[in-house]
Design an enzyme around this catalytic site. Structure first.
Site, PDB file in Angstrom:
ATOM      1  N   ALA A 137      15.337 -14.434 -10.865  1.00  0.00           N
ATOM      2  CA  ALA A 137      15.250 -14.803 -12.278  1.00  0.00           C
ATOM      3  C   ALA A 137      16.326 -15.828 -12.638  1.00  0.00           C
ATOM      4  O   ALA A 137      16.028 -16.850 -13.271  1.00  0.00           O
ATOM      5  CB  ALA A 137      15.377 -13.558 -13.152  1.00  0.00           C
ATOM      6  N   SER A 178       9.178  -1.453   3.632  1.00  0.00           N
ATOM      7  CA  SER A 178       8.253  -2.010   2.645  1.00  0.00           C
ATOM      8  C   SER A 178       7.013  -1.160   2.425  1.00  0.00           C
ATOM      9  O   SER A 178       6.415  -0.633   3.359  1.00  0.00           O
ATOM     10  CB  SER A 178       7.800  -3.387   3.094  1.00  0.00           C
ATOM     11  OG  SER A 178       6.710  -3.810   2.316  1.00  0.00           O
ATOM     12  N   ARG A 205       3.759   3.951  -6.324  1.00  0.00           N
ATOM     13  CA  ARG A 205       4.986   4.514  -5.771  1.00  0.00           C
ATOM     14  C   ARG A 205       5.365   5.861  -6.375  1.00  0.00           C
ATOM     15  O   ARG A 205       5.791   6.765  -5.651  1.00  0.00           O
ATOM     16  CB  ARG A 205       6.135   3.539  -6.003  1.00  0.00           C
ATOM     17  CG  ARG A 205       5.976   2.311  -5.178  1.00  0.00           C
ATOM     18  CD  ARG A 205       6.982   1.254  -5.524  1.00  0.00           C
ATOM     19  NE  ARG A 205       6.773   0.122  -4.613  1.00  0.00           N
ATOM     20  CZ  ARG A 205       7.452  -1.011  -4.664  1.00  0.00           C
ATOM     21  NH1 ARG A 205       8.386  -1.182  -5.591  1.00  0.00           N
ATOM     22  NH2 ARG A 205       7.217  -1.971  -3.820  1.00  0.00           N
TER      23      ARG A 205
END
Lengths: 255, 649
Positions: B55, B295, B341
């Protein structure tokens, strides 16, 4: 396991440094090398001695922040592994381990094991990018990129910028770092417009800071991403070609 | 709307500034209606950006390209180190290249649903809209996304979606995207448009007459404290998962920038919305300093299971199919191993709590690639996940090509953060928050491959537009000079605080306190929470905090590199944040996404939302030292995605 450490201690950039010896007991085989240093630091703090300063962050081998010389080898004995991913099971009970900062004129020591690697940023700033201002990009699938090209580019782009290549090099050259970035960008169609200017600018910036490559190959062995020294040959070829292909020098097209 | 919320509980003063009109047109209309700064005037503005992750780097580079004078600060030695670099799996976009039914609306829908209906619809829609431009932008920068043999971009699927919309670069997508943004930033630094300050930590936001006018920072090499003023300040300083001590975050990740802003008047939103990631390598012992993520993309080709019989002591490869419980495939047939998740993490927790966990500490479940290796060959699996498999082997000394991985849920991401309006402006005018540092897009649970998308959306495509509307008011004004009392007071406060840490002279290290705080937080405010536990934590944390201020030992001085001193300030802020997290979790008498209150669950053990009473963003206002924060509520309206019980069956 119990270990003896010889650690480089240096209070600041201008202070003289020396080795201090520490005994550390009950190190878990499953601890990482940096967790072992954490354990030493806890003990030092408890004894009233300032902890050893060392750079580290992600502890997953990807940020490139960590890196020390372990028994004279950058990142220690395990090939393709950054210091944070090296585990103590690679050592034996009773070992003596020497821990030093990267040694290179371009990377001055800031304190203990912490060095300043900002010349790497200077190399990138000089041309290690593709000029694509935000908003100006065409559709991502407009230009097919051969899979082989992107795979090779990726192999080079995997560089984590840790500086082990420089630390390993008898000349403190940064050719592997620079070549990896040049190859990443020059191998891709998107990188062609700036290919020759990029190559010249980055190589010349590199030479302002770092020593020259004499093909020892120590860098490749030390690289935690196992980036191939072939990229250096590739960079050298592009640097030579840039001398006559660079349109800013010849006024001709750059194909 | 399918339900209403009683207005009396909501806070009219908290204006999210969501534009009118149909959701598909809001961002377009807004871009037309907000003010612009003309190109010749942009150079008259100074903007400070804190942080150089996805960001921060993307925002700083883009603002520089536009012509603003930008100052960037990072505590790292190089902008390339920010923790975005560790993101593995991928980045979502609604390109629909695989032709499998994706669209901007579907990405929007999946993200709102995945967030368990606790995010702001308009923000999420905009995120889905700009997602495609991010892929274009990154590709143009030379980000080596995976491609097929024809040279076109490849996609994979990720949790919580039934389409393949995730772009990836092996298991190092965050690294490659961050390098793209870092290189764009480096171009601006090289040209002199952007000034980058490395190894400098922001320690305060300076507010004058109600607006942000600059920052006070500390040089981590020399200890020097300096002030920097600007027309606007942008925080892109990441999340606060390290409040748990053991997490997948990098060691230095902290809440300090956001928390200092909170002290100065920025509301802090939904602090209890934290994400426990289901696939991390289990902790092995007490000295462990961090947890390593594997991951989520591994769930594409790996199958999760535990032995059916809790007494089964056989090696995993010796356990026949019939004796295995593929519990995700059994409980969630439609999504199987690709449930979101929060659902996967809680399912693993239930298995482990029922004493069916595996591994030496019985704290894991298997993630098994045997079927995929048999089907696709080891080469394909290596190409997709090679670096992750290597990392796993280095850490555990086990070969995941031949033995199933052991995985375990671990703190990973924080959906909560600094409250921002549609313009990403905080409640302090002139102060913006981007990426994980803000709260806006992921509700109570973030879907995989959405963090990279949000960080880059905010930095490349949202803030550079919205900040102009604020700056337009300050044309031809000089930034507040740094000898103004607002700055000198803040500098003095920081110098005092720094000295205070050094003067305590106690017996315990910073890490000891951090670890103890983490234990309380993971136990009471982690994957599941209860009133009893949260109340207990709210007793224990202040006691530990008291002890911290009385018994901390930080050796050395404040005029050179002092890593313990750096950490002391961060841990001090974590103590305050931890209490707010617990209060927020206590206040939210429902379960949603990552916030699971055991008192509020369905018969099957799933999160049970209370839309009638809790369909709001909690936004906490700092009320002064020693005072409890004041709660404001931003009502959430769902006009396009009707809240339902999330089902992944």
């Amino acid at each position: 396991m119990d270990l003896t450490l010889r650690v480089w201690r240096q209070a600041g950039p201008k202070a003289a440094g020396d080795f201090k010896t520490y005994h550390v007991e009950d190190v878990s085989r499953d601890a990482s090398f940096l967790e072992m240093l954490d354990q030493v630091n806890e003990a030092l703090n408890a004894q009233g001695e300032e902890p050893i300063a060392f750079d580290h962050d992600c502890r997953e081998g990807i940020c490139g922040m960590c890196g020390v010389m372990i028994n004279g080898t950058p990142h220690g004995p395990q090939r393709g592994t950054a210091t944070c991913q090296l585990h103590m099971r690679k050592f034996s009970d009773g070992d003596m381990i020497t821990v030093e900062p990267w040694r290179a004129a371009a990377f001055p020591v800031l304190r203990d094991l912490v060095v300043d690697r900002s010349p790497f940023d200077r190399i990138i700033e000089s041309g290690g990018y593709i000029t694509a201002p935000t908003g100006s990009a065409p559709d991502a699938n407009l230009i097919p990129v051969p899979k082989d090209a992107v795979d090779s580019a990726f192999d080079a782009a995997a560089c984590i910028g840790c500086g082990a290549c420089v630390a390993a090099c008898p000349n403190s050259a940064a050719n592997l770092f620079t070549a990896a970035k040049i190859a990443h960008l020059n191998l891709l169609p998107q990188g062609q417009a700036e290919r020759w200017n990029r190559t010249v600018a980055m190589v010349e910036t590199m030479e302002e800071w770092f020593g020259s490559c004499t093909n020892h190959g120590e860098c490749e062995t030390a690289c935690p991403q196992e980036i191939s020294i072939d990229f250096i040959a590739w960079m050298n070829a592009d640097y030579v070609r840039a001398q006559f292909k660079n349109p800013s020098k010849t006024g001709r097209d750059n194909l | 709307m399918s339900y209403t919320i009683s207005d009396s509980t909501m806070d009219d003063a908290l204006d999210a500034k969501v534009p009118d009109g149909p959701i598909q047109e809001k961002w377009d209309n807004h871009r037309f209606s907000i003010r612009l700064v003309n190109p010749a005037n942009k150079r008259k503005y100074k903007i400070i950006v804190i942080g150089t992750g996805l960001a921060g780097a993307s925002a700083a580079a883009t603002l520089g390209e536009l012509g603003y004078e930008v100052q960037v600060f990072t505590y790292h030695d190089s902008a390339r180190r920010a923790h975005s670099i560790a993101a593995q799996g991928g980045i979502n976009a609604a390109k629909n290249y695989p032709n499998d039914g994706d669209s901007i609306f579907r990405l929007f829908y999946d993200t709102v649903k995945g967030g368990d209906f606790r995010s702001r619809e308009a923000n999420v829609y905009r995120l889905a809209q700009v997602s495609n431009e991010i892929i274009d932008q990154a590709t143009a920068q030379g980000v080596p996304f995976a491609r097929d043999y024809g040279g076109l971009l490849d996609n994979r699927s990720f949790g919580g979606a039934q389409v393949s919309r995730t772009f990836y670069a092996r298991g190092q997508t965050g690294q490659q995207l961050l390098l793209g943004a870092y290189q764009a930033l480096a171009r601006q630094v090289g040209s002199g448009q952007v000034q980058l300050h490395n190894r400098i930590e922001m320690l305060d936001v300076v507010v004058k007459e109600g607006r942000a006018v600059g920052v006070v920072v500390r040089d981590l090499i020399t200890g020097e404290i300096t002030s920097h003023s600007a027309h606007a300040v942008v925080l892109a300083t990441g999340g606060y998962t390290n409040v748990y001590f053991l997490s997948t975050n990098a060691m230095a990740c902290n809440v300090t920038a956001a928390w200092r802003a909170h002290h100065k008047g920025a509301y802090f939103a939904d602090p209890c919305f934290t994400q426990i990631h289901p696939t991390c390598i289990p902790a092995s012992d007490e000295h462990q300093s961090k947890l390593t993520l594997m991951s989520e993309s591994l769930r594409n080709d790996g199958r999760i299971w535990v032995p059916k019989d809790r007494e089964d002591a056989r090696a995993p490869n010796d356990i026949p199919e019939d004796d295995r419980d593929y519990y995700l495939e059994r409980q969630y047939p439609a999504f199987g191993n690709l449930v979101p998740r929060d659902v996967a993490a809680r399912a693993a927790m239930r298995v482990i709590d029922s004493e069916r966990g595996i591994g030496p500490l019985e704290n894991g479940v298997y993630l098994d690639f045997k079927n995929s290796i048999d089907r696709l060959g080891e080469g394909t699996i290596e190409e997709r996940y090679g670096n992750l498999f290597e990392m796993y082997e280095r850490i555990t000394d086990e070969d995941p090509y031949s033995v199933p991985m052991r995985i375990y849920p671990a703190p990973h991401y924080t959906m909560g953060g600094v409250w921002v309006d549609y313009n990403l402006q905080t409640t302090i005018p002139g102060l913006y928050a981007l990426g994980e540092a803000n709260f806006s897009d992921h509700g109570a649970n973030r879907l995989g491959a959405s963090a990279l998308m949000q960080g880059l959306a905010d930095g490349y495509f949202v803030l550079p537009y919205t900040i102009g509307d604020y700056l337009a008011d300050w044309l031809n004004t000089e930034p507040v000079p740094t000898d103004d009392p607002a700055f000198t007071r803040a500098e003095a406060d920081i110098a005092d605080r720094t000295k205070r840490f050094l003067d305590i002279g106690g017996t315990r290290s910073v890490d000891w306190f951090h670890r103890e705080l983490g234990k309380i937080m993971i136990e009471q405010c982690g994957i599941s929470r209860s009133r009893e536990g949260l109340e207990k934590a709210l007793g224990e944390i202040p006691a530990l905090e008291q002890e911290f201020w009385n018994d901390l030992r930080v050796l050395g001085d404040d005029m050179s590199v002092n890593q313990s001193l750096e950490r002391a300030g961060r841990v001090a802020d974590f103590f305050e944040l931890a209490q707010l997290m617990c209060r927020d979790a206590l206040d939210r008498e429902e379960s949603c996404g990552g916030h699971f209150r055991i008192e509020h669950q369905t018969e099957e053990g799933e999160a049970k939302r209370d839309d009638e009473n809790f369909s709001f963003v909690s936004a906490w206002e700092w009320s002064g030292e020693g005072e409890a924060q004041h709660l404001h509520k931003e009502a959430l309206a769902f006009e396009y995605v009707k809240p339902t019980q999330r089902s992944y069956k």
